[in-house]
Design a protein around this motif. Structure first.
Motif: not given
Length: 169
Positions: A55-62, A95-102, A109-114, A117-122
């Protein structure tokens, strides 16, 4: 988040509450220690799938770059980044909240088919503004007063909030 005693208490609670049965799914909102270790324990013990939300980018670069003091940021960034990145790999589904996290998950190394993306609903085109007087009446607020509200999850922007409050005053 990070309390090791809380990690142990949550694992013990999960073991007691989910002692038997079948058809379980372990779900973790993010991968901080108090969440991911009990979820991984459930996955291992019950042989159930694990779904992790990012749900958020906490570590390196975040968001870690916004933390003060700087020495604490430098000390904690590798640990925050390791937890954020390493345990996403154990998820059966992410599940990722955004395309950049995806995109970051795919780089890990996570396969795209796993990944879903569930974007914020607003949706600004679908959002309707409610009548202020009606809302204040329902909440029991004085219709003639000025209200300023801060709602936040992390407090490293609190200085900006206080500056805004002083300006409003």
């Amino acid at each position: 988040g990070w309390d090791p005693i809380n990690v142990l208490r949550r694992i013990r609670w999960c073991r007691r509450e989910f002692a038997g049965g079948k058809d379980f799914l372990a779900h973790a909102f993010d991968t901080r220690p108090t969440v991911i270790h009990p979820a991984l324990d459930l996955k291992r013990r019950l042989r159930c799938p694990l779904v992790v939300d990012w749900g958020d980018w906490w570590g390196r670069g975040g968001a870690i770059q916004l933390r003060r003091p700087l020495w604490l940021n430098l000390l904690f960034e590798p640990v925050e980044t390791w937890y954020e990145e390493r345990f996403k790999l154990d998820a059966d589904w992410l599940t990722c909240v955004s395309e950049p996290l995806c995109a970051r998950a795919i780089q890990l190394g996570i396969s795209r088919d796993r990944i879903t993306v569930v974007p914020n609903p607003s949706d600004p085109h679908e959002t309707r503004v409610l009548d202020r007087a009606t809302c204040r009446r329902k909440l029991g607020l004085d219709p003639d007063r000025f209200y300023a509200i801060f709602s936040g999850y992390v407090l490293y922007d609190l200085g900006t909030v206080f500056d805004a409050m002083r300006a409003l005053a």
